[in-house]
Design an enzyme around this catalytic site. Structure first.
Site, PDB file in Angstrom:
ATOM      1  N   GLU A  64       2.434  -7.012  -1.280  1.00  0.00           N
ATOM      2  CA  GLU A  64       1.292  -6.394  -1.955  1.00  0.00           C
ATOM      3  C   GLU A  64       0.518  -7.456  -2.723  1.00  0.00           C
ATOM      4  O   GLU A  64       1.097  -8.369  -3.313  1.00  0.00           O
ATOM      5  CB  GLU A  64       1.776  -5.280  -2.872  1.00  0.00           C
ATOM      6  CG  GLU A  64       2.386  -4.149  -2.050  1.00  0.00           C
ATOM      7  CD  GLU A  64       2.694  -2.898  -2.855  1.00  0.00           C
ATOM      8  OE1 GLU A  64       2.881  -2.999  -4.080  1.00  0.00           O
ATOM      9  OE2 GLU A  64       2.745  -1.823  -2.242  1.00  0.00           O
ATOM     10  N   CYS A  73      -4.189 -11.310  -7.606  1.00  0.00           N
ATOM     11  CA  CYS A  73      -2.778 -11.460  -7.984  1.00  0.00           C
ATOM     12  C   CYS A  73      -1.957 -11.530  -6.701  1.00  0.00           C
ATOM     13  O   CYS A  73      -1.912 -10.565  -5.939  1.00  0.00           O
ATOM     14  CB  CYS A  73      -2.375 -10.260  -8.841  1.00  0.00           C
ATOM     15  SG  CYS A  73      -0.632 -10.245  -9.277  1.00  0.00           S
ATOM     16  N   CYS A 129      12.129  -9.407  -4.737  1.00  0.00           N
ATOM     17  CA  CYS A 129      12.397 -10.408  -5.778  1.00  0.00           C
ATOM     18  C   CYS A 129      13.896 -10.424  -6.083  1.00  0.00           C
ATOM     19  O   CYS A 129      14.500  -9.370  -6.261  1.00  0.00           O
ATOM     20  CB  CYS A 129      11.611 -10.092  -7.041  1.00  0.00           C
ATOM     21  SG  CYS A 129      11.858 -11.342  -8.327  1.00  0.00           S
ATOM     22  N   CYS A 147      14.536  -7.719 -12.655  1.00  0.00           N
ATOM     23  CA  CYS A 147      14.238  -7.298 -14.034  1.00  0.00           C
ATOM     24  C   CYS A 147      14.345  -5.773 -14.130  1.00  0.00           C
ATOM     25  O   CYS A 147      13.906  -5.053 -13.227  1.00  0.00           O
ATOM     26  CB  CYS A 147      12.839  -7.762 -14.436  1.00  0.00           C
ATOM     27  SG  CYS A 147      12.700  -9.555 -14.456  1.00  0.00           S
ATOM     28  N   CYS A 179      11.140  -3.504 -13.693  1.00  0.00           N
ATOM     29  CA  CYS A 179      10.169  -3.863 -12.650  1.00  0.00           C
ATOM     30  C   CYS A 179      10.513  -3.230 -11.306  1.00  0.00           C
ATOM     31  O   CYS A 179      11.642  -3.355 -10.819  1.00  0.00           O
ATOM     32  CB  CYS A 179      10.139  -5.386 -12.525  1.00  0.00           C
ATOM     33  SG  CYS A 179       9.186  -5.971 -11.111  1.00  0.00           S
ATOM     34  N   CYS A 209       1.099  -4.579 -13.720  1.00  0.00           N
ATOM     35  CA  CYS A 209       2.231  -5.473 -13.872  1.00  0.00           C
ATOM     36  C   CYS A 209       3.564  -4.736 -13.741  1.00  0.00           C
ATOM     37  O   CYS A 209       3.783  -3.731 -14.403  1.00  0.00           O
ATOM     38  CB  CYS A 209       2.114  -6.087 -15.264  1.00  0.00           C
ATOM     39  SG  CYS A 209       3.053  -7.555 -15.440  1.00  0.00           S
TER      40      CYS A 209
HETATM   41  S1  SF4 Z   1       9.145  -8.982 -13.218  1.00  0.00           S
HETATM   42 FE1  SF4 Z   1       9.689  -8.237 -11.169  1.00  0.00          FE
HETATM   43  S2  SF4 Z   1       8.704  -9.661  -9.752  1.00  0.00           S
HETATM   44 FE2  SF4 Z   1       8.733 -10.648 -11.775  1.00  0.00          FE
HETATM   45  S3  SF4 Z   1      10.649 -11.844 -11.808  1.00  0.00           S
HETATM   46 FE3  SF4 Z   1      11.161  -9.860 -12.695  1.00  0.00          FE
HETATM   47  S4  SF4 Z   1      11.895  -8.647 -10.943  1.00  0.00           S
HETATM   48 FE4  SF4 Z   1      10.809 -10.407 -10.097  1.00  0.00          FE
END
Ligand code: SF4
Length: 362
Positions: free
Chosen positions: A96, A113, A120, A124, A127, A349
């Site tokens: 994306e 972006c 990933c 996190c 996220c 975000c």
């Molecule tokens: S915020 Fe999301 S995309 Fe960014 S490092 Fe953490 S898990 Fe990965």
């Protein structure tokens, strides 16, 4: 005819590399400039559309080479004009990319972006990307391809041929850019090339959640880009909970690396801080944050959390957001409150995720 997998990738090649390619294939050197123009100014992925090349040369190039600009499969458009493109890569995996309009002082200019990984590996807690797992790194040309593919799609959707529609690039999409270091840096140089896409380094931001090894490496590059650190907590106890990488690189180590980076590059750093209600938005959190960041003369970017279903975090109300903002201001920090863009289409975000279907609106 060679197999598809044997074709030479031209996306990402500089003018001199294209010259070497055409000469190696028995073509006059000036053809490289034509190829360069088609790839980087006209975002063309098909040799057959290169109308100033003789037909035989179009066929020859098509047999031996390819230009893998990702295709925009679907898009969603936010009420505020932000667009989220779902792009398909050669192996059918999807990333994306988000196109964010500038404020009214710069109408018709957009920040893009871009993603550096499919999924990933950091995970996190707040996220959506991190929760959807990790599939693979993007190649440098897939990162560059997002810029070309997005620009072409945007020009088509807006019916606007302006070559400078995209004026800023932020490496803040899916993935941790500094865990895909070489591809990220190589893509950055191509995006910055004044003869090609030509986005100035000062208009490029690389965002990391604290990959210290990569920050140290970045400090040695002679770059004028902005480094943004996703901090999100001012104590290890809270940060360990939000960003698993903090257990490998705790705050003291991260901030030391940032200090060294500032000393080496003479560039200001931005800290991103997502405000999560009852998690990191107390007066105590604000005081800790001031103590950590003030000596670094850094900018703080406050981002009220964009909700992701099922993750259990809540956006603080406006009054609490303003209270935190004021605590930081009174503490002498250079603080901005990020204007929310694209939250209604899950393009803000922390909301990017590998979804199977995204409804096209336009
Ligand atoms: S915020 Fe999301 S995309 Fe960014 S490092 Fe953490 S898990 Fe990965």
């Amino acid at each position: 005819m060679p197999m598809e997998t044997e074709k030479i990738e031209l996306l990402g090649k500089s003018l001199s590399e294209l010259e070497a390619f055409v000469v190696e294939n028995g073509q006059p050197k000036y053809r490289a400039r034509q190829l360069f123009k088609w790839i980087y100014y006209k975002e063309t992925a098909s040799f057959y559309e290169m109308t100033d090349l003789p037909k035989e040369q179009r066929s020859l190039f098509d047999e031996i080479a390819k230009i893998s600009i990702p295709r925009v499969l679907k898009q969603r458009v936010s009420r505020d004009g932000t667009r989220k493109f779902s792009m398909e890569l050669e192996d059918k995996k999807k990333v994306e990319t988000v196109v964010i309009p500038h404020n009214s002082d710069k109408p018709n200019k957009y920040t893009l972006c871009i993603s550096t990984q499919v999924g990933c590996p950091i995970g996190c807690a707040f996220c959506a990307t991190g929760q959807s797992g990790f599939q693979r790194n993007l190649t440098f040309y897939e990162i560059v391809g997002q810029v070309l593919g997005s620009k072409k799609e945007l020009q088509k959707r807006l019916k606007n041929d302006d070559d400078d529609l995209i004026s800023n690039i932020v490496y803040m999409g899916m993935g941790e850019p500094l865990l895909n270091y070489d591809a990220t840096i190589k893509s950055l140089y191509i995006i910055n090339d004044p003869k090609g896409i030509n986005i100035g380094q000062r208009h490029i931001t690389i965002s990391t959640c604290g990959e210290v090894k990569g920050i140290n490496q970045l400090a040695k590059e002679d770059l004028q880009v902005t480094l943004a650190i996703s901090l999100h907590a001012a104590s290890d106890a809270v940060r360990d909970r939000l960003i698993p990488l903090n257990r490998k690189y705790p705050l003291a180590e991260l901030l030391k690396a940032v200090e060294n980076y500032i000393a080496a590059t003479n560039r200001r750093v931005t800290f991103e801080y997502i405000l999560l209600d009852e998690v990191n938005n107390s007066y105590h959190d604000a005081s800790n944050l001031i103590k950590l960041v003030k000596p670094l003369m850094a900018n703080i970017n406050l981002i009220p959390y964009n909700s992701v279903n099922g993750l259990g975090f809540i956006q603080p109300g406006k009054d609490k957001v303003m209270q935190f903002y004021n605590w930081l201001l009174q503490g002498g920090l250079n603080v901005t409150l990020r204007e929310e863009k694209g939250a209604d289409i899950e393009a803000a975000c922390g909301q990017l995720v590998m979804k199977k279907s995204i409804r096209s609106k336009q």
